[in-house]
Enzyme design. Structure first.
Site, PDB file in Angstrom:
ATOM      1  N   ARG A   1      -2.193  -0.955   5.827  1.00  0.00           N
ATOM      2  CA  ARG A   1      -2.006  -1.778   4.620  1.00  0.00           C
ATOM      3  C   ARG A   1      -1.496  -0.927   3.450  1.00  0.00           C
ATOM      4  NH1 ARG A   1      -6.275  -4.744   0.780  1.00  0.00           N
ATOM      5  NH2 ARG A   1      -4.884  -6.340  -0.050  1.00  0.00           N
TER       6      ARG A   1
ATOM      7  N   HIS B   1       1.674  -1.753   0.785  1.00  0.00           N
ATOM      8  CA  HIS B   1       1.519  -1.850  -0.667  1.00  0.00           C
ATOM      9  C   HIS B   1       2.273  -0.727  -1.380  1.00  0.00           C
ATOM     10  CE1 HIS B   1      -1.489  -5.196  -1.093  1.00  0.00           C
ATOM     11  NE2 HIS B   1      -1.406  -5.031   0.215  1.00  0.00           N
TER      12      HIS B   1
ATOM     13  N   ASN C   1      -3.277  -5.322  -5.519  1.00  0.00           N
ATOM     14  CA  ASN C   1      -3.660  -4.128  -4.751  1.00  0.00           C
ATOM     15  C   ASN C   1      -5.176  -4.026  -4.573  1.00  0.00           C
ATOM     16  OD1 ASN C   1      -1.149  -3.042  -4.158  1.00  0.00           O
ATOM     17  ND2 ASN C   1      -0.987  -2.004  -6.135  1.00  0.00           N
TER      18      ASN C   1
ATOM     19  N   HIS D   1      -1.987  -7.715  10.597  1.00  0.00           N
ATOM     20  CA  HIS D   1      -3.249  -8.445  10.487  1.00  0.00           C
ATOM     21  C   HIS D   1      -3.964  -8.559  11.836  1.00  0.00           C
ATOM     22  CE1 HIS D   1      -1.802 -10.383   6.435  1.00  0.00           C
ATOM     23  NE2 HIS D   1      -2.104  -9.102   6.338  1.00  0.00           N
TER      24      HIS D   1
HETATM   25  C1  HEM Z   1       2.999 -11.895   3.816  1.00  0.00           C
HETATM   26  C2  HEM Z   1       2.527 -11.055   2.987  1.00  0.00           C
HETATM   27  C3  HEM Z   1       1.115 -10.585   3.033  1.00  0.00           C
HETATM   28  C4  HEM Z   1       0.038 -11.079   2.365  1.00  0.00           C
HETATM   29  C5  HEM Z   1       0.037 -12.238   1.386  1.00  0.00           C
HETATM   30  C6  HEM Z   1      -1.100 -10.295   2.754  1.00  0.00           C
HETATM   31  C7  HEM Z   1      -2.372 -10.493   2.284  1.00  0.00           C
HETATM   32  C8  HEM Z   1      -3.494  -9.843   2.742  1.00  0.00           C
HETATM   33  C9  HEM Z   1      -4.838 -10.103   2.326  1.00  0.00           C
HETATM   34  C10 HEM Z   1      -5.251 -11.141   1.298  1.00  0.00           C
HETATM   35  C11 HEM Z   1      -5.646  -9.271   3.002  1.00  0.00           C
HETATM   36  C12 HEM Z   1      -7.151  -9.124   2.852  1.00  0.00           C
HETATM   37  C13 HEM Z   1      -7.398  -8.031   1.834  1.00  0.00           C
HETATM   38  C14 HEM Z   1      -8.830  -7.681   1.597  1.00  0.00           C
HETATM   39  O1  HEM Z   1      -9.708  -8.533   1.684  1.00  0.00           O
HETATM   40  O2  HEM Z   1      -9.109  -6.495   1.327  1.00  0.00           O
HETATM   41  C15 HEM Z   1      -4.824  -8.470   3.841  1.00  0.00           C
HETATM   42  C16 HEM Z   1      -5.283  -7.500   4.690  1.00  0.00           C
HETATM   43  C17 HEM Z   1      -4.458  -6.646   5.372  1.00  0.00           C
HETATM   44  N1  HEM Z   1      -3.090  -6.589   5.292  1.00  0.00           N
HETATM   45 FE1  HEM Z   1      -1.898  -7.986   4.534  1.00  0.00          FE
HETATM   46  N2  HEM Z   1      -0.705  -9.345   3.634  1.00  0.00           N
HETATM   47  C18 HEM Z   1       0.630  -9.475   3.837  1.00  0.00           C
HETATM   48  C19 HEM Z   1       1.433  -8.685   4.635  1.00  0.00           C
HETATM   49  C20 HEM Z   1       1.022  -7.498   5.176  1.00  0.00           C
HETATM   50  C21 HEM Z   1       1.902  -6.495   5.721  1.00  0.00           C
HETATM   51  C22 HEM Z   1       3.422  -6.589   5.753  1.00  0.00           C
HETATM   52  C23 HEM Z   1       1.119  -5.484   6.170  1.00  0.00           C
HETATM   53  C24 HEM Z   1       1.509  -4.181   6.801  1.00  0.00           C
HETATM   54  C25 HEM Z   1       2.593  -3.973   7.475  1.00  0.00           C
HETATM   55  C26 HEM Z   1      -0.253  -5.863   5.903  1.00  0.00           C
HETATM   56  C27 HEM Z   1      -1.357  -5.142   6.261  1.00  0.00           C
HETATM   57  C28 HEM Z   1      -2.653  -5.571   6.102  1.00  0.00           C
HETATM   58  C29 HEM Z   1      -3.782  -4.973   6.769  1.00  0.00           C
HETATM   59  C30 HEM Z   1      -3.726  -3.874   7.808  1.00  0.00           C
HETATM   60  C31 HEM Z   1      -4.930  -5.653   6.291  1.00  0.00           C
HETATM   61  C32 HEM Z   1      -6.370  -5.381   6.673  1.00  0.00           C
HETATM   62  C33 HEM Z   1      -6.973  -4.382   5.706  1.00  0.00           C
HETATM   63  C34 HEM Z   1      -8.385  -3.997   6.078  1.00  0.00           C
HETATM   64  O3  HEM Z   1      -8.878  -4.328   7.146  1.00  0.00           O
HETATM   65  O4  HEM Z   1      -9.004  -3.318   5.238  1.00  0.00           O
HETATM   66  N3  HEM Z   1      -0.274  -7.071   5.287  1.00  0.00           N
HETATM   67  N4  HEM Z   1      -3.499  -8.834   3.674  1.00  0.00           N
END
Ligand code: HEM
Length: 319
Positions: A60, A64, A91, A189
């Site tokens: 993630r 970002h 962020n 995800h």
């Molecule tokens: C379409 C756009 C995206 C949105 C709106 C989005 C939104 C989110 C949200 C709301 C979370 C939960 C955050 C939290 O509770 O801490 C999340 C988690 C995450 N996102 Fe996204 N995301 C997007 C695209 C991406 C992309 C492109 C990647 C990486 C290539 C990514 C990687 C991750 C990862 C790995 C997590 C899990 C983090 C963890 O387990 O601590 N996301 N995302």
């Protein structure tokens, strides 16, 4: 005289070409810091072995980083006030800085002033994917670190409540296609978690696109009035492991956050999801391979190269 003029013209074109064609390279550090990639790898391996959730955190972090000011490590900067990029609302919860700092200090000991923090972020994301049993891919390197990190510049990050057309256009602005949107959010995800904070509004609004049985499960994990910080998997039944289960979940109304679920409500992104879930036995492999390609593409967004930016001595401050 004529020879000199020809020389000047050739030199000019050589210089122009060399400069404009300058780009990331495979093995950029192979001569200047041959162990750069293995050091990052070892630090990530160690961090993920201690805490499997760190793989998602590091993945993630690169998203970002790249979406604001390009992949230049700007998210790592901490001036001390509240106006740093990393403190932008979009962020919230982004972490993994400790792992990047650890790799950087080891690298500075061995090859001072050589390896950029932006490259460490990109390499760490790849190693995190591999640690989560995702595909290995070669990461082109040579990114330089940015000097600007401003909270205002992170105002336009993709948001979980964005309509699908906004998500698509935010990705398009970065040179990423609808397919990249599906691959990157799906592929990332598949190993991550979310805070109930992002799920509760959907439940409170009785989002009808959530499968009824799944709704009950989500509600039990994120009860009304409960702790918004409780974390639940984004890929139900298959957390921590990179696979295509999340696409199946999204198709079946078991997407956890809104921005994943809406991917199945748009004709084009739905078609893309279906293409990876086809009866074709190699669809799983394609998803992994295509995700890797999309990661390389994302990793090239707005990179600073050549004489741009700097190589920071420590990742959380400009030189
Ligand atoms: C379409 C756009 C995206 C949105 C709106 C989005 C939104 C989110 C949200 C709301 C979370 C939960 C955050 C939290 O509770 O801490 C999340 C988690 C995450 N996102 Fe996204 N995301 C997007 C695209 C991406 C992309 C492109 C990647 C990486 C290539 C990514 C990687 C991750 C990862 C790995 C997590 C899990 C983090 C963890 O387990 O601590 N996301 N995302």
């Amino acid at each position: 005289m004529l020879t000199f003029a020809i020389f000047l013209v050739l030199f000019y074109f050589h210089y122009q070409l060399g400069f404009s064609e300058a780009q990331l390279q495979f093995g950029f550090y192979s001569r200047t810091c041959p162990s750069a990639e293995s050091i990052v790898h070892d630090v990530v391996q160690h961090a993920v072995a201690k805490d499997p959730g760190k793989a998602a955190v590091l993945l993630r972090l690169q998203f970002h980083d790249c979406f604001v000011e390009g992949c230049d490590g700007s998210i790592l900067i901490k001036h001390g006030g509240n106006d740093d990029e990393r403190f932008a609302a979009g962020n919230a919860g982004v972490a993994g800085f400790d792992v990047i700092d650890e790799a950087k200090s080891e690298l500075e000991r061995l090859c001072p002033g050589i390896v950029s923090c932006a490259d460490i972020v990109a390499l760490a994301a790849r190693d995190a994917v591999v640690a989560a049993k995702g595909p290995f891919y070669v990461v082109p390197t040579g990114r330089r670190d940015g000097r600007i990190a401003n909270v205002g510049h992170a105002a336009n990050l993709p948001d979980d409540k964005d309509p699908i057309n906004t998500l698509k256009s935010k990705f398009r602005e970065k040179g990423l296609s609808d397919q990249d949107l599906v691959l990157l959010s799906g592929g990332a995800h598949t190993i991550g978690t979310t805070a109930c904070f992002f799920v509760m509004p959907r439940l409170d609004a009785q989002d009808p696109t959530i499968n009824k049985e799944f709704f009950k499960i989500l509600r039990s994990k994120c009860p009304q009035g409960g702790d918004v910080n409780v974390r639940i998997p984004l890929d139900w039944d298959s957390q921590f492991v990179f696979d295509d289960q999340i696409l199946r979940n999204i198709r079946n109304g078991r997407g956890v956050i809104l921005s994943d679920s809406v991917l199945y409500r748009d004709n084009n992104t739905k078609r893309i999801i279906d293409s990876y879930l086809g009866t074709n036995r190699s669809s799983k492999a394609n998803f992994a391979t295509d995700f890797a390609k999309a990661m390389v593409k994302m990793g090239a967004i707005g990179v600073k190269i050549g004489v741009e930016g700097e190589i920071r001595r420590i990742c959380n401050a400009t030189n």
